[in-house]
Write an enzyme that holds these catalytic residues in place. Sequence first.
Site, mmCIF file in Angstrom:
data_model
loop_
_atom_site.group_PDB
_atom_site.id
_atom_site.type_symbol
_atom_site.label_atom_id
_atom_site.label_comp_id
_atom_site.label_asym_id
_atom_site.label_seq_id
_atom_site.Cartn_x
_atom_site.Cartn_y
_atom_site.Cartn_z
ATOM 1 N N CYS A 1 0.836 -1.210 0.000
ATOM 2 C CA CYS A 1 0.000 0.000 0.000
ATOM 3 C C CYS A 1 0.865 1.252 0.000
ATOM 4 O O CYS A 1 0.562 2.227 -0.673
ATOM 5 C CB CYS A 1 -0.922 0.011 1.215
ATOM 6 S SG CYS A 1 -0.083 -0.152 2.795
ATOM 7 N N ASN B 1 -8.405 4.419 -2.178
ATOM 8 C CA ASN B 1 -7.804 3.195 -1.665
ATOM 9 C C ASN B 1 -7.142 2.444 -2.822
ATOM 10 O O ASN B 1 -7.276 2.833 -3.985
ATOM 11 C CB ASN B 1 -8.887 2.338 -0.991
ATOM 12 C CG ASN B 1 -8.302 1.324 -0.011
ATOM 13 O OD1 ASN B 1 -7.079 1.200 0.118
ATOM 14 N ND2 ASN B 1 -9.161 0.595 0.674
ATOM 15 N N HIS C 1 -2.463 1.029 7.298
ATOM 16 C CA HIS C 1 -2.632 1.126 5.855
ATOM 17 C C HIS C 1 -2.261 2.539 5.409
ATOM 18 O O HIS C 1 -2.396 3.487 6.173
ATOM 19 C CB HIS C 1 -4.103 0.825 5.566
ATOM 20 C CG HIS C 1 -4.416 0.564 4.136
ATOM 21 N ND1 HIS C 1 -3.604 -0.156 3.291
ATOM 22 C CD2 HIS C 1 -5.503 0.915 3.391
ATOM 23 C CE1 HIS C 1 -4.180 -0.227 2.099
ATOM 24 N NE2 HIS C 1 -5.319 0.414 2.139
#
Length: 470
Positions: free
Chosen positions: A265, A436, A411
């Site tokens: 991520c 995202n 994240h």
Amino acid sequence: MFRFVPGRLLVIICVIIVWAQCVLYGGPALLVAADTPANCSFDAVSGKWMFYIGPGGQSNKIDCSKPWHAVSQWSAMLHFPDVAVDKNGMTGFWTLIYNQAFEAVIHGRKFFGFFEYEVIDRKHVLSFCNITTGWVHNSDGRNWACFKGERVTGPGVGDPPQSYTVEEIDEERLYKPNDEFVEKINKHQPSWTAKHYSRYDNMTMGDMQRRAGGKKWKNAYPPPTIPDKITQIESASLPDQFDWRDVGGVTFVPDVRDQGICGSCYAFASTALQESRYRVLTNNSIRLVLSPQEIVSCSEYAQKCDGGFPYLIAGKYGQDFGLVDDSCFPYTEYNEPCRPVTCRRFRTSDYHYIGGFYGACNEDLMKIELLRNGPVAVSFEVYDDFLFYTGGIYHHTQLTDRFNPWKTTNHVVLVVGYGYAGDDPDTGEKFWIVQNTWGDAWGEQGYFRIRRGTNEVNIESMAVATLPRP
Ligand SMILES: *[C@@H]1O[C@H](CO)[C@@H](O)[C@H](O)[C@H]1NC(C)=O
Ligand SMILES: *[C@@H]1O[C@H](CO)[C@@H](O)[C@H](O)[C@H]1NC(C)=O
Ligand SMILES: *[C@@H]1O[C@H](CO)[C@@H](O)[C@H](O)[C@H]1NC(C)=O
Ligand SMILES: *[C@@H]1O[C@H](CO)[C@@H](O)[C@H](O)[C@H]1NC(C)=O
């Protein structure tokens, strides 16, 4: 990824510092790790440091995992939260990077290193916040050397190293989404909705955790700062809503991507940050798709599919090495070995934690930076309810899924705008608009909205901004 702490071999003639850096791939997965297991706080790091520096004059191709010996030394005081002072009284800057690393810039030299740790066994880790190994070079990117740092004074010097127990999950177990949990979330509150993603059906607990940022050895979120008066006034003068995806009908945000089951991520958030900031800086005339895989495979400033930080990737790696085009090193989702590429590298000219140092950020500063220079990268805690988000304004429900014992992860994502619900900006629930990296079938076409102004799941204290070099 494990780096084994060096035997500290101190040798006679000059100080010979040898350390080994072993990276295990393909072996039995002992622990799912995001980032490194060091757990270093401001207190454990501030104080006086000695830096032992190897032969300089080298390039960014320097290999500090090979033995080297120190040829010079520096001392520096690192004061909370961001002032560094060398032995001649020259002041500089430093910041902690999460609980893992630090960067200091003193007298035109930039030091960066991860803190040491020792993995004792499957479950026990020692964190040595008084020892760091890393790279030093001039602020203009020349004259590289390896260095090793030791903290000689400061709070708690001489205390035993911090030891802690790693909470484990059963990595190989299938995640098995729990419909009852989804139903419970939807019944519990009206602000956002959850659904069962069939994509999760064949993921393991380990896959799921890597996707959500990787297991945190220990979360380290400072609270956001209180904005000063000037910041408050400036922030209040900004529009009540703003979205870089639609600025007079034009978008400055790259398409949603999918990181798959690699804990990358941080690499995707870093490429998206640079791509959108290039667009903002050049009024959309530079529209890139950059390569997260080159970062995962090649950057020593992160831990491959086990996590990393946008400060170190969009920021420091972008400045020291640059990011390449996606087609140059396409995404595979795996810890693929690095291979040298000769494609053009897109560099970062400046990077910082918004507010100046790790922990200095807040909602107002984020808004101001977002409007001025483009989207910003943020980290937040992923609780199990978040995995099932499908729309609305997310906040953590405090509900837990007892069938899937989830450990909070960390994240990294891209904030592209902000707004409020309903018609009244003063009373409507405020939110951030966030891209995202779980594909466009997740959430609101790949995006989510999350409560703003309350530091929901710690999203407001450590945002990162960069300035790309066109
Ligand atoms: C990590 O460090 C923080 C700050 O020193 C401390 O509060 C926390 O307990 C530590 N975590 C573990 C697992 O020891
Ligand atoms: C670092 O701290 C540990 C204890 O926390 C101590 O045993 C060790 O000697 C220290 N190392 C250095 C180089 O100061
Ligand atoms: C898991 O599910 C995805 C999407 O439903 C599918 O593409 C993939 O082949 C499946 N993998 C396995 C191992 O079954
Ligand atoms: C930015 O680009 C748009 C679309 O091409 C153009 O209409 C606008 O005038 C440009 N703005 C500036 C400040 O150059």
